[in-house]
Design an enzyme around this catalytic site. Sequence first.
Site, PDB file in Angstrom:
ATOM      1  CE  LYS A  59      -3.598  -2.491   0.419  1.00 60.83           C
ATOM      2  NZ  LYS A  59      -4.940  -2.544  -0.018  1.00 60.83           N
TER       3      LYS A  59
HETATM    4  C1  LIG Z   1      -1.227  -7.763   2.425  1.00 59.17           C
HETATM    5  C2  LIG Z   1      -2.378  -7.805   1.590  1.00 59.17           C
HETATM    6  N1  LIG Z   1      -2.287  -8.708   0.560  1.00 59.17           N
HETATM    7  C3  LIG Z   1      -3.342  -8.377  -0.382  1.00 59.17           C
HETATM    8  C4  LIG Z   1      -4.276  -7.583  -0.274  1.00 59.17           C
HETATM    9  C5  LIG Z   1      -5.467  -7.561  -1.285  1.00 59.17           C
HETATM   10  O1  LIG Z   1      -5.055  -6.578  -2.151  1.00 59.17           O
HETATM   11  P1  LIG Z   1      -6.738  -5.678  -2.980  1.00 59.17           P
HETATM   12  O2  LIG Z   1      -7.347  -5.462  -1.886  1.00 59.17           O
HETATM   13  O3  LIG Z   1      -5.829  -4.760  -3.811  1.00 59.17           O
HETATM   14  O4  LIG Z   1      -7.116  -6.944  -3.642  1.00 59.17           O
HETATM   15  C6  LIG Z   1      -4.319  -6.539   0.885  1.00 59.17           C
HETATM   16  C7  LIG Z   1      -5.389  -5.441   0.819  1.00 59.17           C
HETATM   17  O5  LIG Z   1      -5.625  -4.863   0.001  1.00 59.17           O
HETATM   18  C8  LIG Z   1      -3.313  -6.631   1.801  1.00 59.17           C
HETATM   19  O6  LIG Z   1      -3.220  -5.967   2.634  1.00 59.17           O
HETATM   20  N1  LIG Z   2      -6.633  -5.081   2.261  1.00 60.79           N
HETATM   21  C1  LIG Z   2      -6.849  -3.784   2.336  1.00 60.79           C
HETATM   22  C2  LIG Z   2      -8.658  -3.403   2.021  1.00 60.79           C
HETATM   23  C3  LIG Z   2      -8.809  -2.141   1.558  1.00 60.79           C
HETATM   24  O1  LIG Z   2      -8.285  -2.192   0.154  1.00 60.79           O
HETATM   25  P1  LIG Z   2      -8.080  -1.004  -0.412  1.00 60.79           P
HETATM   26  O2  LIG Z   2      -7.413  -1.267  -1.608  1.00 60.79           O
HETATM   27  O3  LIG Z   2      -9.330  -0.448  -1.064  1.00 60.79           O
HETATM   28  O4  LIG Z   2      -7.411   0.383   0.053  1.00 60.79           O
HETATM   29  C4  LIG Z   2      -6.367  -3.149   3.669  1.00 60.79           C
HETATM   30  O5  LIG Z   2      -5.299  -3.869   4.050  1.00 60.79           O
HETATM   31  O6  LIG Z   2      -6.909  -2.292   4.186  1.00 60.79           O
END
Ligand SMILES: Cc1ncc(COP(=O)(O)O)c(C=O)c1O
Ligand SMILES: N[C@@H](CCOP(=O)(O)O)C(=O)O
Length: 472
Positions: A113
């Site tokens: 992120k």
């Molecule tokens: C460690 C981790 N892996 C995978 C994901 C999944 O990614 P997305 O929600 O973009 O599909 C998340 C949350 O977004 C995460 O925090």
């Molecule tokens: N897995 C995410 C959930 C939120 O996802 P986002 O990509 O819409 O911000 C988290 O770790 O918070």
Amino acid sequence: MHYISTRGHSGRKQFCEVLLEGLAQDGGLYVPESYPRVDRATLDAWRSLPYLSLAWEVLSLYVSDIPPADLKAICEKTYTPAIFGKPDIAPLRKLERGLYLQELSNGPTLAFKDMAMQLLGNLLEYELARRHQELNILGATSGDTGSAAEYAMRGKKGLRVFMLSPRGRMSAFQQAQMFSLQDNNIHNIAIDGVFDDCQDIVKRVSGDLEFKRRYKIGAVNSINWARLLAQVVYYFSGYLQASEREPAGVSFTVPSGNFGNICAGHVARMMGLPICRLVVATNENDVLDEFLRTGVYRVRSRADTLETSSPSMDISKASNLERFVFDLVGRDAARTKALFDGQLGERGGFDLSGDPRFAEAAASFGFRSGRSSHADRLAMIRDTWERYHTVIDPHTADGVTVARAHTSPREAMIVLETALPIKFAATIKEALGREPDLPDRFKGLEELPRRVKVLPPDAQAVKNYIAEIATS
Ligand SMILES: Cc1ncc(COP(=O)(O)O)c(C=O)c1O
Ligand SMILES: N[C@@H](CCOP(=O)(O)O)C(=O)O
């Protein structure tokens, strides 16, 4: 470049309007009016660029309302080795011939992120200063978006963060990372519910246009187009690195929950990046795997959303699926609205299995999918340690498990590393019999005093809390 809503009723917007607005006024998600195409010659010219310049090139295709020199300065300020821990920002790590991890988790909060959120913090600060405005960010997290947003926005002028998280459902490290922040502009709210409750509240509050205008509510979840755009860059970077070593073809496997990360891959592919396959890896909450295999999108209830050992992916209602379905149904906004505003609300899902476009989806868009379980996850953490002396986190382990079922001798497979193992120490201990090493800067984190407000899963309660803080 202009942006439109997937539901067709929010006009044509410029990038900075979309950045500040987050969710479109009609409840849809902003997407570019069309995807800019990147040809082979341009891709080749980008090969030798450092990450920050690659980011600038990609962003420039989508941002026409920030002067190029300012956008470049924002990229330079963001993508530094000091912030991302490595000179090449998002390097590939070879596990074996044809199988790579793309390191995306060396930033301040040890999850992918940071790659987008650090940029978003700088973009928002820039735009708010230019407009002499303030913004109250309302977000939802299952563990990683929250801390990445808070570390990126803490102390930033004109910005306040209200972050909703599912009470007791994040790892001990994730909770400590967020709740120990004492900055005046950071407000953690633990909701008695699951991640989907938090995300529903964000959408409901943002859908109250009078409240949104009055309290200047913005978003940093992947419902915000700017988040996704920043994530598109590392697909270009990963492809360019891998295709030098393995020219036959490149695919990506992406641990998925809210469909944001993989949706950025979809955007890169729509721009012409020659990605062979985009493989979605889910945990036991396998709504996305089910949809991609069958065409049936069936959201699970709160009670049926399982608490797993890859908790950041414990998501049943994936926001960004709407962006992909919009493309899948030929960018038909009325149909997208009927599916996501109508059938999803009324029946808890929809069925595209009879739609000829769905039948062609794998061929047209490259999507494949698979799921992983607790046992698979533990076995893969062990296997990756034994074979390559590399400790991976449980979400990345879901990715490698599913990737292994989709590797082909003709292609390189890149698994996106979405977090570092120290964030999920208990699961690593269960797999390897010992916890991962704790970097010095995080020593004592779990003992720090915490600041968090507990609220019920109720949008009105959250609105009241925001109003109280914003006017105090
Ligand atoms: C460690 C981790 N892996 C995978 C994901 C999944 O990614 P997305 O929600 O973009 O599909 C998340 C949350 O977004 C995460 O925090
Ligand atoms: N897995 C995410 C959930 C939120 O996802 P986002 O990509 O819409 O911000 C988290 O770790 O918070």
